[in-house]
Design a protein around this motif. Structure first.
Motif, PDB file in Angstrom:
ATOM      1  N   ALA A 253       0.810  -1.220   0.000  1.00 46.31           N
ATOM      2  CA  ALA A 253       0.000   0.000   0.000  1.00 46.31           C
ATOM      3  C   ALA A 253       0.842   1.268   0.000  1.00 46.31           C
ATOM      4  CB  ALA A 253      -0.930   0.006   1.212  1.00 46.31           C
ATOM      5  N   LEU A 254       2.161   1.132   0.107  1.00 42.11           N
ATOM      6  CA  LEU A 254       3.049   2.291   0.124  1.00 42.11           C
ATOM      7  C   LEU A 254       3.684   2.511  -1.244  1.00 42.11           C
ATOM      8  CD1 LEU A 254       4.937   1.717   3.515  1.00 42.11           C
ATOM      9  CD2 LEU A 254       2.818   2.992   3.107  1.00 42.11           C
ATOM     10  N   ASP A 255       4.360   3.642  -1.375  1.00 45.01           N
ATOM     11  CA  ASP A 255       5.148   3.895  -2.574  1.00 45.01           C
ATOM     12  C   ASP A 255       6.278   2.880  -2.666  1.00 45.01           C
ATOM     13  OD1 ASP A 255       3.525   6.094  -2.908  1.00 45.01           O
ATOM     14  OD2 ASP A 255       5.038   7.553  -2.275  1.00 45.01           O
ATOM     15  N   GLU A 256       6.831   2.735  -3.863  1.00 44.13           N
ATOM     16  CA  GLU A 256       7.972   1.825  -4.005  1.00 44.13           C
ATOM     17  C   GLU A 256       9.157   2.319  -3.187  1.00 44.13           C
ATOM     18  OE1 GLU A 256      10.808  -0.083  -7.519  1.00 44.13           O
ATOM     19  OE2 GLU A 256       8.820   0.699  -8.002  1.00 44.13           O
ATOM     20  N   ASP A 257       9.417   3.638  -3.241  1.00 37.79           N
ATOM     21  CA  ASP A 257      10.504   4.232  -2.472  1.00 37.79           C
ATOM     22  C   ASP A 257       9.936   4.869  -1.212  1.00 37.79           C
ATOM     23  OD1 ASP A 257      12.470   3.582  -4.397  1.00 37.79           O
ATOM     24  OD2 ASP A 257      11.928   5.352  -5.574  1.00 37.79           O
ATOM     25  N   VAL A 258      10.457   4.460  -0.077  1.00 38.66           N
ATOM     26  CA  VAL A 258       9.977   4.957   1.203  1.00 38.66           C
ATOM     27  C   VAL A 258      11.166   5.397   2.058  1.00 38.66           C
ATOM     28  CG1 VAL A 258       7.891   3.534   1.226  1.00 38.66           C
ATOM     29  CG2 VAL A 258      10.023   2.644   2.226  1.00 38.66           C
ATOM     30  N   THR A 259      10.869   6.124   3.115  1.00 36.73           N
ATOM     31  CA  THR A 259      11.870   6.512   4.101  1.00 36.73           C
ATOM     32  C   THR A 259      11.628   5.730   5.382  1.00 36.73           C
ATOM     33  OG1 THR A 259      12.039   8.752   3.198  1.00 36.73           O
ATOM     34  CG2 THR A 259      12.808   8.414   5.464  1.00 36.73           C
ATOM     35  N   GLU A 260      12.642   5.049   5.861  1.00 39.23           N
ATOM     36  CA  GLU A 260      12.535   4.346   7.136  1.00 39.23           C
ATOM     37  C   GLU A 260      12.725   5.350   8.271  1.00 39.23           C
ATOM     38  OE1 GLU A 260      14.985   1.011   9.683  1.00 39.23           O
ATOM     39  OE2 GLU A 260      14.613   0.580   7.542  1.00 39.23           O
ATOM     40  N   VAL A 261      11.684   5.527   9.059  1.00 47.30           N
ATOM     41  CA  VAL A 261      11.690   6.508  10.143  1.00 47.30           C
ATOM     42  C   VAL A 261      12.205   5.903  11.438  1.00 47.30           C
ATOM     43  CG1 VAL A 261      10.222   8.017  11.549  1.00 47.30           C
ATOM     44  CG2 VAL A 261       9.804   7.804   9.088  1.00 47.30           C
ATOM     45  N   HIS A 262      11.842   4.651  11.687  1.00 49.59           N
ATOM     46  CA  HIS A 262      12.186   4.041  12.971  1.00 49.59           C
ATOM     47  C   HIS A 262      12.134   2.526  12.833  1.00 49.59           C
ATOM     48  CE1 HIS A 262      12.570   3.410  17.238  1.00 49.59           C
ATOM     49  NE2 HIS A 262      11.361   2.928  17.375  1.00 49.59           N
ATOM     50  N   ARG A 263      13.034   1.859  13.575  1.00 50.01           N
ATOM     51  CA  ARG A 263      13.058   0.404  13.614  1.00 50.01           C
ATOM     52  C   ARG A 263      13.347  -0.041  15.049  1.00 50.01           C
ATOM     53  NH1 ARG A 263      16.746  -3.628   9.881  1.00 50.01           N
ATOM     54  NH2 ARG A 263      15.978  -2.188   8.259  1.00 50.01           N
ATOM     55  N   HIS A 264      12.675  -1.106  15.452  1.00 49.23           N
ATOM     56  CA  HIS A 264      12.867  -1.654  16.799  1.00 49.23           C
ATOM     57  C   HIS A 264      12.788  -3.167  16.703  1.00 49.23           C
ATOM     58  CE1 HIS A 264      12.526  -2.526  21.008  1.00 49.23           C
ATOM     59  NE2 HIS A 264      11.223  -2.697  21.015  1.00 49.23           N
ATOM     60  N   TYR A 265      13.754  -3.848  17.338  1.00 46.58           N
ATOM     61  CA  TYR A 265      13.755  -5.304  17.354  1.00 46.58           C
ATOM     62  C   TYR A 265      14.263  -5.756  18.717  1.00 46.58           C
ATOM     63  CZ  TYR A 265      14.501 -10.147  15.923  1.00 46.58           C
ATOM     64  OH  TYR A 265      14.448 -11.510  15.823  1.00 46.58           O
ATOM     65  N   HIS A 266      13.524  -6.672  19.328  1.00 47.83           N
ATOM     66  CA  HIS A 266      13.919  -7.134  20.660  1.00 47.83           C
ATOM     67  C   HIS A 266      13.564  -8.607  20.835  1.00 47.83           C
ATOM     68  CE1 HIS A 266      14.788  -7.017  24.958  1.00 47.83           C
ATOM     69  NE2 HIS A 266      13.667  -7.683  25.141  1.00 47.83           N
ATOM     70  N   VAL A 267      14.482  -9.331  21.479  1.00 47.76           N
ATOM     71  CA  VAL A 267      14.295 -10.748  21.806  1.00 47.76           C
ATOM     72  C   VAL A 267      14.690 -10.947  23.263  1.00 47.76           C
ATOM     73  CG1 VAL A 267      15.101 -13.086  21.338  1.00 47.76           C
ATOM     74  CG2 VAL A 267      14.791 -11.485  19.437  1.00 47.76           C
ATOM     75  N   PRO A 268      13.893 -11.723  24.023  1.00 46.34           N
ATOM     76  CA  PRO A 268      12.560 -12.237  23.662  1.00 46.34           C
ATOM     77  C   PRO A 268      11.468 -11.431  24.347  1.00 46.34           C
ATOM     78  CG  PRO A 268      13.393 -13.461  25.530  1.00 46.34           C
ATOM     79  CD  PRO A 268      14.396 -12.357  25.254  1.00 46.34           C
ATOM     80  N   ALA A 269      10.263 -11.666  23.940  1.00 45.97           N
ATOM     81  CA  ALA A 269       9.072 -11.185  24.646  1.00 45.97           C
ATOM     82  C   ALA A 269       8.067 -12.324  24.588  1.00 45.97           C
ATOM     83  CB  ALA A 269       8.498  -9.928  24.011  1.00 45.97           C
ATOM     84  N   SER A 270       7.928 -13.019  25.694  1.00 48.46           N
ATOM     85  CA  SER A 270       7.037 -14.169  25.752  1.00 48.46           C
ATOM     86  C   SER A 270       7.430 -15.227  24.718  1.00 48.46           C
ATOM     87  CB  SER A 270       5.578 -13.726  25.536  1.00 48.46           C
ATOM     88  OG  SER A 270       4.686 -14.802  25.649  1.00 48.46           O
ATOM     89  N   ASN A 271       8.731 -15.510  24.645  1.00 53.04           N
ATOM     90  CA  ASN A 271       9.277 -16.536  23.750  1.00 53.04           C
ATOM     91  C   ASN A 271       9.113 -16.214  22.274  1.00 53.04           C
ATOM     92  OD1 ASN A 271      10.160 -18.262  25.842  1.00 53.04           O
ATOM     93  ND2 ASN A 271       8.072 -19.026  26.101  1.00 53.04           N
ATOM     94  N   THR A 272       8.952 -14.946  21.933  1.00 52.77           N
ATOM     95  CA  THR A 272       8.875 -14.551  20.525  1.00 52.77           C
ATOM     96  C   THR A 272       9.789 -13.363  20.284  1.00 52.77           C
ATOM     97  OG1 THR A 272       7.097 -12.906  20.696  1.00 52.77           O
ATOM     98  CG2 THR A 272       6.430 -15.210  20.570  1.00 52.77           C
ATOM     99  N   ALA A 273      10.021 -13.078  19.010  1.00 54.33           N
ATOM    100  CA  ALA A 273      10.777 -11.897  18.614  1.00 54.33           C
ATOM    101  C   ALA A 273       9.800 -10.752  18.344  1.00 54.33           C
ATOM    102  CB  ALA A 273      11.592 -12.188  17.363  1.00 54.33           C
ATOM    103  N   VAL A 274      10.099  -9.580  18.893  1.00 58.56           N
ATOM    104  CA  VAL A 274       9.279  -8.394  18.654  1.00 58.56           C
ATOM    105  C   VAL A 274       9.943  -7.564  17.561  1.00 58.56           C
ATOM    106  CG1 VAL A 274       8.420  -6.227  19.616  1.00 58.56           C
ATOM    107  CG2 VAL A 274       8.348  -8.314  20.983  1.00 58.56           C
ATOM    108  N   GLY A 275       9.231  -7.332  16.477  1.00 60.66           N
ATOM    109  CA  GLY A 275       9.727  -6.515  15.389  1.00 60.66           C
ATOM    110  C   GLY A 275       8.817  -5.341  15.122  1.00 60.66           C
ATOM    111  N   HIS A 276       9.420  -4.226  14.686  1.00 59.79           N
ATOM    112  CA  HIS A 276       8.629  -3.000  14.466  1.00 59.79           C
ATOM    113  C   HIS A 276       9.368  -2.110  13.488  1.00 59.79           C
ATOM    114  CE1 HIS A 276       6.390   0.621  15.063  1.00 59.79           C
ATOM    115  NE2 HIS A 276       7.267   1.200  15.864  1.00 59.79           N
ATOM    116  N   ILE A 277       8.632  -1.508  12.566  1.00 63.80           N
ATOM    117  CA  ILE A 277       9.227  -0.574  11.617  1.00 63.80           C
ATOM    118  C   ILE A 277       8.198   0.479  11.227  1.00 63.80           C
ATOM    119  CG2 ILE A 277       8.591  -1.791   9.467  1.00 63.80           C
ATOM    120  CD1 ILE A 277      11.527  -1.280   8.545  1.00 63.80           C
ATOM    121  N   ILE A 278       8.652   1.695  10.996  1.00 59.93           N
ATOM    122  CA  ILE A 278       7.800   2.772  10.491  1.00 59.93           C
ATOM    123  C   ILE A 278       8.376   3.249   9.181  1.00 59.93           C
ATOM    124  CG2 ILE A 278       6.917   5.107  10.856  1.00 59.93           C
ATOM    125  CD1 ILE A 278       7.023   4.585  13.852  1.00 59.93           C
ATOM    126  N   LEU A 279       7.550   3.274   8.137  1.00 63.90           N
ATOM    127  CA  LEU A 279       7.960   3.688   6.805  1.00 63.90           C
ATOM    128  C   LEU A 279       7.060   4.820   6.338  1.00 63.90           C
ATOM    129  CD1 LEU A 279       8.261   0.108   5.258  1.00 63.90           C
ATOM    130  CD2 LEU A 279      10.135   1.490   6.180  1.00 63.90           C
TER     131      LEU A 279
END
Length: 283
Positions: A253-279
């Protein structure tokens, strides 16, 4: 005209909602998880979306084995938090932008994507946890700061849709939003993942290297991400890693070219990987 300005990729780990609801987010285990969303909330306050189009999966609350639609678009006026076995989360009822939802339904179906139209549906942690981490804690007597259009994707029972199908659906949703005449700021969420498996011998599997590469592809090469096969998700990211195809609806749903504003990644949270990105779209 309505416009898509940005996309958000976000895990929807149920325990994150529990941590927020019980006020334990500052405990040592949880503090690093929530630290990574502080910038996201500041960004969201500046963004002030009129509508969030939120792609998530139901966890056998609205749907069960008797009926599992591949793509289900919420067109009701509102969606109450579901009771997932321990009572509904103490968060606001989700209010819809029904006119835009109906417009998207018509546009996408005429664009040859089959949707199930939901005029009654409860929403579970798949939707409410991303709303909480991006907008902050809101109680049952509050209102979310934005209207929300939910799209539930089947990633629970195989066959799940391919990444390419989800990516192309995102493009169809973008065309629908672009053709809506009201002046609206729309942000698209893709939720779920990242790598995790909840059962059998590989329970607890996390593949941080693969997850980070996937985040890179979200910014740099979404077409390549759309070509990842089901078998690779299963082999590299566990049985629940398939949820990441829902991020591709957002990315399409986004343009082909985007700007990455923020990224967050953390292990673990309840035995899973938490991933997050804002474009953000550059136009």
């Amino acid at each position: 005209m309505a416009r898509v300005t940005a996309g958000v990729g976000c895990s929807h780990v149920p325990a994150i909602g529990v941590a927020m609801d019980t006020g334990i987010t500052e405990q040592p285990y949880w503090q690093p998880v929530f630290e990574g969303f502080k910038k996201s909330r500041e960004w969201m306050k500046e963004q002030k979306p009129d509508v969030v189009f939120l792609v998530y999966n139901d966890h056998c609350t609205a749907f069960d084995a008797s009926c599992i639609p591949t793509f289900a678009l919420g067109c009701a006026a509102e969606f109450k938090p579901a009771d997932e076995g321990w009572g509904p989360r103490p968060v606001p009822v989700v209010k819809n932008h029904q006119k835009l939802a109906s417009h998207i339904a018509q546009s996408v179906i005429l664009d040859e994507f089959d949707l199930t139209i939901m005029n009654e549906m409860e929403v579970d942690h798949g939707l409410t946890v991303p709303m909480s981490v991006m907008f902050g804690q809101h109680g049952v007597d509050d209102e979310w700061p934005t209207l929300v259009i939910p799209l539930a994707v089947n990633v629970v029972q195989y066959p799940a849709p391919t990444g390419n199908r989800c990516y192309q659906l995102g493009k169809a949703i973008r065309r629908a939003i672009d053709s809506y005449p009201e002046d609206l700021n729309v942000v698209v969420f893709g939720t779920g993942g990242m790598s995790h498996q909840l059962q059998y011998k590989r329970a607890g599997l996390i593949n941080a290297d693969w997850d980070q590469r996937f985040l890179d592809l979200m910014t740099e090469d979404p077409k390549a991400a759309s070509q990842i096969q089901h078998l690779e998700y299963l082999r590299e990211t566990g049985s629940e890693g398939i949820e990441m195809v829902m991020w591709l609806v957002m990315r399409g749903a986004l343009d082909e070219d985007v700007t990455e504003v923020h990224r967050h990644y953390h292990v673990p949270a309840s035995n899973t990987a938490v991933g997050h990105i804002i474009l953000e779209n550059q136009t």
